[in-house]
Design a protein around this motif. Sequence first.
Motif, PDB file in Angstrom:
ATOM      1  N   ARG A 349     -28.325   6.533  -6.218  1.00 11.33           N
ATOM      2  CA  ARG A 349     -26.985   6.007  -6.479  1.00 11.33           C
ATOM      3  C   ARG A 349     -25.981   6.526  -5.464  1.00 11.33           C
ATOM      4  O   ARG A 349     -25.021   5.829  -5.095  1.00 11.33           O
ATOM      5  N   ARG A 350     -26.234   7.749  -4.980  1.00 11.48           N
ATOM      6  CA  ARG A 350     -25.324   8.373  -4.013  1.00 11.48           C
ATOM      7  C   ARG A 350     -25.738   8.113  -2.565  1.00 11.48           C
ATOM      8  O   ARG A 350     -25.119   8.651  -1.637  1.00 11.48           O
ATOM      9  N   GLY A 351     -26.793   7.327  -2.350  1.00  6.69           N
ATOM     10  CA  GLY A 351     -27.228   7.030  -0.997  1.00  6.69           C
ATOM     11  C   GLY A 351     -28.002   8.151  -0.330  1.00  6.69           C
ATOM     12  O   GLY A 351     -28.119   8.183   0.911  1.00  6.69           O
ATOM     13  N   ILE A 352     -28.557   9.058  -1.124  1.00  8.78           N
ATOM     14  CA  ILE A 352     -29.322  10.193  -0.589  1.00  8.78           C
ATOM     15  C   ILE A 352     -30.791   9.803  -0.538  1.00  8.78           C
ATOM     16  O   ILE A 352     -31.347   9.344  -1.541  1.00  8.78           O
ATOM     17  N   PRO A 353     -31.450   9.944   0.604  1.00 10.39           N
ATOM     18  CA  PRO A 353     -32.822   9.453   0.730  1.00 10.39           C
ATOM     19  C   PRO A 353     -33.835  10.287  -0.046  1.00 10.39           C
ATOM     20  O   PRO A 353     -33.622  11.477  -0.314  1.00 10.39           O
ATOM     21  N   LEU A 354     -34.956   9.654  -0.362  1.00  9.41           N
ATOM     22  CA  LEU A 354     -36.008  10.296  -1.152  1.00  9.41           C
ATOM     23  C   LEU A 354     -36.558  11.530  -0.454  1.00  9.41           C
ATOM     24  O   LEU A 354     -36.920  12.515  -1.124  1.00  9.41           O
ATOM     25  N   GLU A 355     -36.632  11.510   0.876  1.00 10.88           N
ATOM     26  CA  GLU A 355     -37.192  12.664   1.567  1.00 10.88           C
ATOM     27  C   GLU A 355     -36.371  13.932   1.338  1.00 10.88           C
ATOM     28  O   GLU A 355     -36.928  15.040   1.298  1.00 10.88           O
ATOM     29  N   ARG A 356     -35.066  13.806   1.144  1.00  7.12           N
ATOM     30  CA  ARG A 356     -34.254  14.986   0.819  1.00  7.12           C
ATOM     31  C   ARG A 356     -34.599  15.514  -0.565  1.00  7.12           C
ATOM     32  O   ARG A 356     -34.706  16.719  -0.785  1.00  7.12           O
ATOM     33  N   VAL A 357     -34.781  14.591  -1.511  1.00 11.05           N
ATOM     34  CA  VAL A 357     -35.135  14.996  -2.869  1.00 11.05           C
ATOM     35  C   VAL A 357     -36.463  15.756  -2.876  1.00 11.05           C
ATOM     36  O   VAL A 357     -36.593  16.796  -3.533  1.00 11.05           O
ATOM     37  N   ILE A 358     -37.452  15.265  -2.139  1.00 15.86           N
ATOM     38  CA  ILE A 358     -38.751  15.927  -2.104  1.00 15.86           C
ATOM     39  C   ILE A 358     -38.644  17.282  -1.420  1.00 15.86           C
ATOM     40  O   ILE A 358     -39.329  18.247  -1.796  1.00 15.86           O
ATOM     41  N   GLY A 359     -37.778  17.404  -0.441  1.00 14.40           N
ATOM     42  CA  GLY A 359     -37.523  18.719   0.153  1.00 14.40           C
ATOM     43  C   GLY A 359     -37.016  19.719  -0.866  1.00 14.40           C
ATOM     44  O   GLY A 359     -37.426  20.887  -0.869  1.00 14.40           O
ATOM     45  N   TRP A 360     -36.140  19.258  -1.748  1.00 15.14           N
ATOM     46  CA  TRP A 360     -35.571  20.156  -2.764  1.00 15.14           C
ATOM     47  C   TRP A 360     -36.533  20.442  -3.912  1.00 15.14           C
ATOM     48  O   TRP A 360     -36.426  21.483  -4.567  1.00 15.14           O
ATOM     49  N   MET A 361     -37.454  19.510  -4.191  1.00 12.55           N
ATOM     50  CA  MET A 361     -38.270  19.638  -5.397  1.00 12.55           C
ATOM     51  C   MET A 361     -39.753  19.945  -5.118  1.00 12.55           C
ATOM     52  O   MET A 361     -40.500  20.232  -6.054  1.00 12.55           O
ATOM     53  N   ALA A 362     -40.167  19.897  -3.861  1.00 13.54           N
ATOM     54  CA  ALA A 362     -41.573  20.172  -3.526  1.00 13.54           C
ATOM     55  C   ALA A 362     -41.659  21.218  -2.421  1.00 13.54           C
ATOM     56  O   ALA A 362     -42.068  22.352  -2.652  1.00 13.54           O
ATOM     57  N   THR A 363     -41.239  20.847  -1.212  1.00 18.74           N
ATOM     58  CA  THR A 363     -41.378  21.756  -0.072  1.00 18.74           C
ATOM     59  C   THR A 363     -40.565  23.027  -0.263  1.00 18.74           C
ATOM     60  O   THR A 363     -41.068  24.144  -0.035  1.00 18.74           O
ATOM     61  N   GLY A 364     -39.311  22.891  -0.680  1.00 25.72           N
ATOM     62  CA  GLY A 364     -38.445  24.055  -0.858  1.00 25.72           C
ATOM     63  C   GLY A 364     -38.955  25.030  -1.902  1.00 25.72           C
ATOM     64  O   GLY A 364     -39.070  26.235  -1.636  1.00 25.72           O
ATOM     65  N   PRO A 365     -39.271  24.563  -3.113  1.00 25.19           N
ATOM     66  CA  PRO A 365     -39.807  25.491  -4.116  1.00 25.19           C
ATOM     67  C   PRO A 365     -41.124  26.141  -3.697  1.00 25.19           C
ATOM     68  O   PRO A 365     -41.366  27.309  -4.010  1.00 25.19           O
ATOM     69  N   ALA A 366     -41.988  25.403  -2.995  1.00 30.31           N
ATOM     70  CA  ALA A 366     -43.239  25.990  -2.520  1.00 30.31           C
ATOM     71  C   ALA A 366     -42.954  27.132  -1.548  1.00 30.31           C
ATOM     72  O   ALA A 366     -43.547  28.220  -1.647  1.00 30.31           O
ATOM     73  N   ASP A 367     -42.046  26.910  -0.625  1.00 27.03           N
ATOM     74  CA  ASP A 367     -41.698  27.967   0.327  1.00 27.03           C
ATOM     75  C   ASP A 367     -41.050  29.152  -0.373  1.00 27.03           C
ATOM     76  O   ASP A 367     -41.334  30.316  -0.063  1.00 27.03           O
ATOM     77  N   PHE A 368     -40.164  28.865  -1.322  1.00 26.42           N
ATOM     78  CA  PHE A 368     -39.512  29.930  -2.088  1.00 26.42           C
ATOM     79  C   PHE A 368     -40.530  30.822  -2.783  1.00 26.42           C
ATOM     80  O   PHE A 368     -40.401  32.046  -2.802  1.00 26.42           O
ATOM     81  N   ALA A 369     -41.578  30.224  -3.343  1.00 24.94           N
ATOM     82  CA  ALA A 369     -42.588  30.986  -4.074  1.00 24.94           C
ATOM     83  C   ALA A 369     -43.674  31.565  -3.178  1.00 24.94           C
ATOM     84  O   ALA A 369     -44.581  32.235  -3.666  1.00 24.94           O
ATOM     85  N   GLY A 370     -43.589  31.316  -1.874  1.00 26.88           N
ATOM     86  CA  GLY A 370     -44.614  31.808  -0.972  1.00 26.88           C
ATOM     87  C   GLY A 370     -45.878  30.978  -0.986  1.00 26.88           C
ATOM     88  O   GLY A 370     -46.941  31.462  -0.580  1.00 26.88           O
ATOM     89  N   LEU A 371     -45.776  29.736  -1.431  1.00 27.11           N
ATOM     90  CA  LEU A 371     -46.925  28.837  -1.522  1.00 27.11           C
ATOM     91  C   LEU A 371     -46.820  27.776  -0.434  1.00 27.11           C
ATOM     92  O   LEU A 371     -46.731  26.584  -0.689  1.00 27.11           O
ATOM     93  N   GLY A 372     -46.809  28.215   0.805  1.00 28.93           N
ATOM     94  CA  GLY A 372     -46.535  27.336   1.927  1.00 28.93           C
ATOM     95  C   GLY A 372     -47.549  26.247   2.146  1.00 28.93           C
ATOM     96  O   GLY A 372     -47.280  25.289   2.883  1.00 28.93           O
TER      97      GLY A 372
END
Length: 445
Positions: A349-372
């Motif tokens: 709705r805000r025009g934010i692409p899906l790849e940003r969402v996946i960065g916040w919900m998949a790649t980012g949390p994995a890196d945060f937890a040390g699960l690269g």
Amino acid sequence: MTARFELVVGAASALIDGVFRPAWVGITGGLVAAISDRPLEGSSEVTLAEDEVLLPGLVDTHVHINEPGRTEWEGFASATRAAAAGGVTTLIDMPLNSIPTTTTVDALEIKRRSAADTAIVDVGFWGGAVPQNLGRLRELHDAGVFGFKAFLAPSGVDEFDHLDAAQLEQALEEIAGFGGLLIVHAEDPGVLDAHANAGGTDYHRFVESRPDEAEVTAIERVIAGVRRTGARAHILHLSSAAALPALREARAEGLPITVETCPHYLAISEEQVPDGGTQFKCCPPIRGDANRDALWQALLDGDIDIVVTDHSPSTAALKFAHDGDFGLAWGGIAGLQTGLAAVWTEAARRGIPLERVIGWMATGPADFAGLGAKGLIAVGAAADLIAFAPQATFTVHASELLHKNPVSAYDGRELGGVVRRTWLAGHPVSVSADAASGGTLLSRP
């Protein structure tokens, strides 16, 4: 001829290196072995539908599963089925509201045994930092917990005490000594006491009882402690944008502090919560529209690192008893199955692409937890994948969700984005009630 790969998944649009492109992903031994722009040969081959994209499985580092002790609220079987249905292939369980709480090595082993035979996605565990185990946190660290959760105000359950200012300092010093991580529910008890009210069905009154000041004051205390001790700290479920300036300054200073927010703070605003709608109660609370806009901007600016669910369910009786009194209803949002769709709906709705969402919900949390090796599609990464239809929609019906209890803040809401298939380590995940355990129990890398 022997097929080169055990499984090949082909997609006209796959998220690779942060961009969508056609790809065939070859999987062997639970890992991504090859990515090609041409078809690959596999013993099993799957081609996604035209309206589907291939994404990495989500990593949710903030989940309350409550087993053992309060399994009627949620258990590993129901929680991991809901997770897989929502695209989450890895989760990390919080040390409460189970009984016993995960504050000793013995309790951690009880948790692991509870999950071993029923989890259908990968599961790791946080430990707890409470007054009773300060000085012995290294034991849990060495046993493989990903870090230590602390409350700075009462947690809501008698088994998990909060840390006062001196105990917070002690915990940070101890954790800094072995390079661990403290994750903090940051609300200040003095501010909460000063704003306590009689409760009732008026949602705005509930928000007034947990004002922005409670988060700001507690977060400033964490920042000061990190500055003095050098410990790593993470702010859980940020709901108040008023704390962002202090966090921005601390991070610019180089302090090792990370920040998360949650789908319900991004997809719902105070103005949308009806009086008596205790399915929306959580602590800290869902705040107003302007605050929600500021949280989204902070994500885009990098001031908030990740989005995780804080899946915190209870029985329907605890949520809906007391005739809609926000002061008496249990607080917590059950969101494992709906988190991705809720965030994607609002992002689109805000025009934010899906790849940003996946960065916040998949790649980012994995890196945060040390699960690269999780949270991305790359050669050598875990073959945890989802087929996602971003343009498809569905209406949430709480009674049809796989969470143990039919309670949802999204009940009756139309959301965009449907998870159609989930693979864990290259194997399709079934979310049926009799699904066999297929998840791995994870320890801190």
